[in-house]
Design a protein around this motif. Structure first.
Motif, PDB file in Angstrom:
ATOM      1  N   LEU A 176     -11.463 -12.557   2.855  1.00 16.65           N
ATOM      2  CA  LEU A 176     -10.854 -11.943   2.196  1.00 16.65           C
ATOM      3  C   LEU A 176     -10.747 -10.477   3.047  1.00 16.65           C
ATOM      4  CD1 LEU A 176     -10.487 -11.904  -1.877  1.00 16.65           C
ATOM      5  CD2 LEU A 176      -8.384 -12.907   0.211  1.00 16.65           C
ATOM      6  N   ILE A 177     -11.996  -9.810   3.489  1.00 15.55           N
ATOM      7  CA  ILE A 177     -12.709  -8.638   3.993  1.00 15.55           C
ATOM      8  C   ILE A 177     -11.513  -8.970   5.471  1.00 15.55           C
ATOM      9  CG2 ILE A 177     -13.676  -7.501   5.254  1.00 15.55           C
ATOM     10  CD1 ILE A 177     -15.535  -7.689   1.642  1.00 15.55           C
ATOM     11  N   SER A 178     -12.421 -10.405   6.119  1.00 19.00           N
ATOM     12  CA  SER A 178     -11.749 -10.010   7.491  1.00 19.00           C
ATOM     13  C   SER A 178     -10.625 -10.025   7.143  1.00 19.00           C
ATOM     14  CB  SER A 178     -12.197 -12.227   7.460  1.00 19.00           C
ATOM     15  OG  SER A 178     -12.144 -12.529   9.071  1.00 19.00           O
ATOM     16  N   CYS A 179      -9.418 -10.516   6.377  1.00 24.09           N
ATOM     17  CA  CYS A 179      -7.760 -10.676   6.836  1.00 24.09           C
ATOM     18  C   CYS A 179      -7.655  -8.784   7.178  1.00 24.09           C
ATOM     19  CB  CYS A 179      -7.385 -11.001   5.475  1.00 24.09           C
ATOM     20  SG  CYS A 179      -7.131 -13.934   5.277  1.00 24.09           S
ATOM     21  N   PHE A 180      -7.984  -8.297   5.799  1.00 21.19           N
ATOM     22  CA  PHE A 180      -7.841  -7.076   6.345  1.00 21.19           C
ATOM     23  C   PHE A 180      -8.555  -6.896   7.315  1.00 21.19           C
ATOM     24  CE2 PHE A 180      -7.168  -8.231   1.644  1.00 21.19           C
ATOM     25  CZ  PHE A 180      -5.717  -7.445   1.292  1.00 21.19           C
ATOM     26  N   TYR A 181      -9.824  -6.638   7.336  1.00 21.81           N
ATOM     27  CA  TYR A 181      -9.940  -5.815   8.401  1.00 21.81           C
ATOM     28  C   TYR A 181      -9.482  -6.360   9.607  1.00 21.81           C
ATOM     29  CZ  TYR A 181     -14.299  -2.928   8.819  1.00 21.81           C
ATOM     30  OH  TYR A 181     -15.267  -2.002   8.603  1.00 21.81           O
ATOM     31  N   LEU A 182      -8.858  -7.373  10.002  1.00 20.41           N
ATOM     32  CA  LEU A 182      -8.205  -8.017  11.367  1.00 20.41           C
ATOM     33  C   LEU A 182      -7.359  -7.320  10.780  1.00 20.41           C
ATOM     34  CD1 LEU A 182      -9.696  -9.775  14.132  1.00 20.41           C
ATOM     35  CD2 LEU A 182     -10.921 -10.308  11.386  1.00 20.41           C
ATOM     36  N   THR A 183      -6.452  -7.165  10.305  1.00 19.56           N
ATOM     37  CA  THR A 183      -5.501  -6.511  10.693  1.00 19.56           C
ATOM     38  C   THR A 183      -5.717  -4.452  10.874  1.00 19.56           C
ATOM     39  OG1 THR A 183      -4.231  -7.486   8.503  1.00 19.56           O
ATOM     40  CG2 THR A 183      -3.822  -5.561   8.832  1.00 19.56           C
ATOM     41  N   TRP A 184      -6.549  -4.290  10.068  1.00 18.21           N
ATOM     42  CA  TRP A 184      -7.418  -2.782  10.620  1.00 18.21           C
ATOM     43  C   TRP A 184      -6.845  -2.744  12.328  1.00 18.21           C
ATOM     44  CZ3 TRP A 184     -11.925  -1.659  13.140  1.00 18.21           C
ATOM     45  CH2 TRP A 184     -12.076  -0.315  13.102  1.00 18.21           C
ATOM     46  N   PHE A 185      -8.147  -3.211  12.628  1.00 16.04           N
ATOM     47  CA  PHE A 185      -8.280  -3.139  14.130  1.00 16.04           C
ATOM     48  C   PHE A 185      -7.399  -4.311  15.629  1.00 16.04           C
ATOM     49  CE2 PHE A 185     -10.051  -6.474  17.859  1.00 16.04           C
ATOM     50  CZ  PHE A 185      -9.977  -5.320  18.832  1.00 16.04           C
ATOM     51  N   VAL A 186      -6.746  -5.685  15.039  1.00 13.43           N
ATOM     52  CA  VAL A 186      -5.352  -5.592  15.813  1.00 13.43           C
ATOM     53  C   VAL A 186      -3.949  -4.801  15.754  1.00 13.43           C
ATOM     54  CG1 VAL A 186      -3.761  -7.679  16.373  1.00 13.43           C
ATOM     55  CG2 VAL A 186      -6.179  -7.816  15.140  1.00 13.43           C
ATOM     56  N   VAL A 223       2.206   2.645  11.680  1.00 11.59           N
ATOM     57  CA  VAL A 223       1.070   1.719  12.178  1.00 11.59           C
ATOM     58  C   VAL A 223      -0.724   2.226  11.009  1.00 11.59           C
ATOM     59  CG1 VAL A 223       2.248   0.019  13.383  1.00 11.59           C
ATOM     60  CG2 VAL A 223       0.930   2.469  14.586  1.00 11.59           C
ATOM     61  N   MET A 224      -0.074   3.661  11.675  1.00  9.99           N
ATOM     62  CA  MET A 224      -1.422   4.352  11.049  1.00  9.99           C
ATOM     63  C   MET A 224      -1.341   3.889  10.000  1.00  9.99           C
ATOM     64  SD  MET A 224      -2.423   5.227  14.376  1.00  9.99           S
ATOM     65  CE  MET A 224      -2.277   4.903  15.923  1.00  9.99           C
ATOM     66  N   PHE A 225      -1.010   4.199   8.569  1.00  8.73           N
ATOM     67  CA  PHE A 225      -1.292   3.589   7.627  1.00  8.73           C
ATOM     68  C   PHE A 225      -0.851   2.333   7.144  1.00  8.73           C
ATOM     69  CE2 PHE A 225       1.775   7.541   8.160  1.00  8.73           C
ATOM     70  CZ  PHE A 225       1.052   8.768   6.829  1.00  8.73           C
ATOM     71  N   VAL A 226      -1.030   1.390   8.071  1.00  9.19           N
ATOM     72  CA  VAL A 226      -1.171  -0.063   7.605  1.00  9.19           C
ATOM     73  C   VAL A 226      -2.083  -0.007   7.720  1.00  9.19           C
ATOM     74  CG1 VAL A 226      -0.521  -2.503   8.360  1.00  9.19           C
ATOM     75  CG2 VAL A 226       1.678  -0.406   8.340  1.00  9.19           C
ATOM     76  N   SER A 227      -3.221   0.511   8.854  1.00 12.04           N
ATOM     77  CA  SER A 227      -4.180   0.649   9.642  1.00 12.04           C
ATOM     78  C   SER A 227      -4.895   0.366   8.837  1.00 12.04           C
ATOM     79  CB  SER A 227      -4.265   0.902  10.505  1.00 12.04           C
ATOM     80  OG  SER A 227      -5.588   0.367  11.959  1.00 12.04           O
ATOM     81  N   SER A 228      -4.808   1.946   8.483  1.00 11.06           N
ATOM     82  CA  SER A 228      -5.917   2.347   7.293  1.00 11.06           C
ATOM     83  C   SER A 228      -5.675   1.953   6.095  1.00 11.06           C
ATOM     84  CB  SER A 228      -5.410   4.240   6.986  1.00 11.06           C
ATOM     85  OG  SER A 228      -6.273   5.005   6.212  1.00 11.06           O
ATOM     86  N   GLY A 229      -4.550   1.600   5.378  1.00 13.00           N
ATOM     87  CA  GLY A 229      -5.066   1.083   3.694  1.00 13.00           C
ATOM     88  C   GLY A 229      -5.432   0.034   3.933  1.00 13.00           C
ATOM     89  N   ALA A 230      -5.167  -1.422   4.599  1.00 13.39           N
ATOM     90  CA  ALA A 230      -5.970  -2.201   5.318  1.00 13.39           C
ATOM     91  C   ALA A 230      -7.654  -2.173   5.074  1.00 13.39           C
ATOM     92  CB  ALA A 230      -5.435  -3.267   6.760  1.00 13.39           C
ATOM     93  N   ALA A 231      -7.854  -1.640   6.000  1.00  9.01           N
ATOM     94  CA  ALA A 231      -9.636  -0.666   6.327  1.00  9.01           C
ATOM     95  C   ALA A 231      -9.660  -0.522   4.822  1.00  9.01           C
ATOM     96  CB  ALA A 231      -9.456   0.288   6.599  1.00  9.01           C
ATOM     97  N   ILE A 232      -9.248   0.089   3.740  1.00  7.88           N
ATOM     98  CA  ILE A 232      -9.348   0.641   2.174  1.00  7.88           C
ATOM     99  C   ILE A 232      -9.385  -0.922   1.292  1.00  7.88           C
ATOM    100  CG2 ILE A 232      -8.652   1.640   0.315  1.00  7.88           C
ATOM    101  CD1 ILE A 232      -7.031   4.157   2.025  1.00  7.88           C
ATOM    102  N   VAL A 233      -8.720  -1.316   1.103  1.00 12.11           N
ATOM    103  CA  VAL A 233      -8.913  -2.808   0.382  1.00 12.11           C
ATOM    104  C   VAL A 233     -10.350  -3.257   1.154  1.00 12.11           C
ATOM    105  CG1 VAL A 233      -7.538  -4.603   0.267  1.00 12.11           C
ATOM    106  CG2 VAL A 233      -6.263  -2.694   0.609  1.00 12.11           C
ATOM    107  N   ALA A 234     -10.405  -3.364   2.547  1.00  9.97           N
ATOM    108  CA  ALA A 234     -11.076  -4.135   2.602  1.00  9.97           C
ATOM    109  C   ALA A 234     -12.582  -3.366   2.419  1.00  9.97           C
ATOM    110  CB  ALA A 234     -11.755  -4.521   4.536  1.00  9.97           C
ATOM    111  N   SER A 235     -12.573  -2.327   2.391  1.00  8.46           N
ATOM    112  CA  SER A 235     -13.765  -1.376   1.372  1.00  8.46           C
ATOM    113  C   SER A 235     -14.301  -1.866   0.099  1.00  8.46           C
ATOM    114  CB  SER A 235     -13.972   0.439   1.902  1.00  8.46           C
ATOM    115  OG  SER A 235     -14.536   0.652   1.254  1.00  8.46           O
ATOM    116  N   LEU A 236     -13.105  -1.418  -0.805  1.00  9.05           N
ATOM    117  CA  LEU A 236     -12.510  -2.521  -1.887  1.00  9.05           C
ATOM    118  C   LEU A 236     -13.485  -3.202  -2.133  1.00  9.05           C
ATOM    119  CD1 LEU A 236      -9.757  -0.333  -3.544  1.00  9.05           C
ATOM    120  CD2 LEU A 236     -12.128   0.271  -3.556  1.00  9.05           C
TER     121      LEU A 236
END
Length: 422
Positions: free
Chosen positions: A233-243, A384-397
């Motif tokens: 699950l973390i991979s899904c959100f982290y790849l979203t942050w990165f890509v 897109v910046m909010f999408v990227s940032s939000g994905a990283a926050i979910v990954a951290s949780l």
């Protein structure tokens, strides 16, 4: 008895060879982005074509990473698969310089993705077996994070652009075959066969092999493990942050922030520098502090990077803050390699790594950029910046729910439990 000096020498040799291998994978993967301006007019390519080329490579990468990674565990023959994969993706990269249109380029990029996908799970499974417990995270971070950043994001752009300007984009692609063949030779010469590696590293690896289920049962069994499910699950959100971040930032900086292309290029170079630095610093910290707290802290820091790009006023300050906050590529090693490798048995490592990478690429590398692009058309590119940032926050949780796996941290805990209280 295991010869410690001999073991340490092989550990360093293997790290050097695999560093070059995965670094060159990203050199080739990102080459199309750097050469696209040179080839777009001749081949009548649009931005939509570029997006589709990136997506099909990510899709092929995801599927082959999961399937071939599992197959390598099953047959126990990783070295020959690695050699074949490097030769195949190098050939496809070179053949990209001979295309006559979009369809042929799409076909070569798809095959290239199929060849590249298994390289990371196979390389990391080899690396984890040959790493001393106290530097396992550092080794895996250098392999996955710093190698990709150095060769793909720092060295790659100026080298590929210089070759394209000097000899043309076709020759730049064709010349990329040479280092690929050299790396394949280094793997063949210096990487030990699985049986030899297993014998020499058995005393240093703290997990025993276990019976290996196959097919759907293997994946279902892995996903029933708490750490593997969370890492997926973390991979899904982290790849979203990165890509999303890496795909849209150049256009965002020029069209929304109003920076000159040269300034945009400098800021993108700062991303590459940060990639190299944090690629080994974060895993190295995790060897001592622990995988879980390190992942939580540096992921929250990574969530700040899109906000830096969105709100920082001056390019100089933006470049400095980007280097300080673009920490996520160091975290990739933790959830995509170190934690799963320390969670499952030896015979499941490549399967687990391929599964986590594959699903992450499908969701974050293939699906999320398309959705982010549609959102940008509707609400502006800033979204897109909010999408990227939000994905990283979910990954951290999600990281808060992981079980610790770092050998040094677990050893300290066991020592504290075994010592009688005063």
């Amino acid at each position: 008895m295991v010869n410690n000096n001999k073991y340490s020498n092989y550990e360093n040799i293997l790290l050097s060879v695999l560093f070059l291998t995965f670094g060159f994978v990203f050199f080739d993967r990102l080459a199309l982005s750097f050469l696209f301006p040179f080839m777009a007019d001749e081949l009548h390519l649009s931005n939509s074509h570029l997006g589709l080329l990136s997506s099909v490579l990510a899709l092929a990468w995801a599927l082959s990473g999961a399937l071939v990674g599992a197959w390598s565990d099953r047959i126990g023959k990783r070295k020959p698969l690695l050699v074949i994969a490097v030769i195949l993706f190098s050939l496809c990269s070179a053949l990209s310089g001979m295309v006559t249109g979009f369809i042929s380029l799409l076909a070569f990029r798809a095959v290239m993705g199929l060849a590249e996908g298994p390289i990371l799970p196979i390389s990391q499974s080899l690396m984890v077996e040959s790493s001393s417990p106290h530097r396992r995270g550092l080794n895996m971070g250098l392999l996955q994070g710093s190698a990709a950043g150095l060769l793909g994001a720092v060295i790659g752009p100026p080298v590929m652009i210089a070759m394209a300007e000097a000899w043309g984009w076709r020759q730049a692609f064709i010349l990329s075959l040479i280092p690929g063949l050299i790396i394949a030779f280094l793997i063949w010469k210096y990487v030990k066969p699985d049986a030899d590696s297993r014998t020499q590293t058995a005393a240093h690896h703290d997990k025993q092999d276990a019976p290996r289920p196959r097919g759907i049962k293997a994946y279902a069994g892995l996903l029933s493990n708490r750490n593997i499910l969370l890492c997926t699950l973390i991979s899904c959100f982290y790849l979203t942050w990165f890509v999303v971040l890496i795909s849209f930032t150049p256009t965002f900086l020029v069209n929304v922030r109003g920076f000159e292309p040269s300034t945009m290029g400098t800021i993108m170079s700062c991303l590459g520098v940060a990639w190299v630095i944090w690629g080994f610093v974060v895993p190295g910290v995790s060897d001592r502090l622990g995988r879980k707290p390190t992942l939580v802290i540096f992921t929250l820091l990574a969530a700040c990077c899109p906000m830096v790009l969105l709100y920082t006023e001056t390019p100089l300050m933006m470049g400095v803050l980007v280097i300080l906050t673009y920490t996520g590529l160091g975290c990739f090693t933790l959830f995509m390699a170190s934690i799963p490798a320390e969670t499952v048995s030896r015979g499941q490592i490549a399967t687990a790594l391929g599964l986590i990478m594959g699903i992450g690429e499908l969701v974050g590398g293939f699906g999320s950029p398309t959705l982010a692009g549609f959102a940008a058309d509707q609400y502006g590119l800033q979204i897109v910046m909010f999408v990227s940032s939000g994905a990283a926050i979910v990954a951290s949780l999600l990281s808060l729910m992981l079980k610790e796996t770092a050998p040094a941290v677990l050893a300290r805990r066991n020592l504290a439990v075994s010592q009688p209280s005063a």
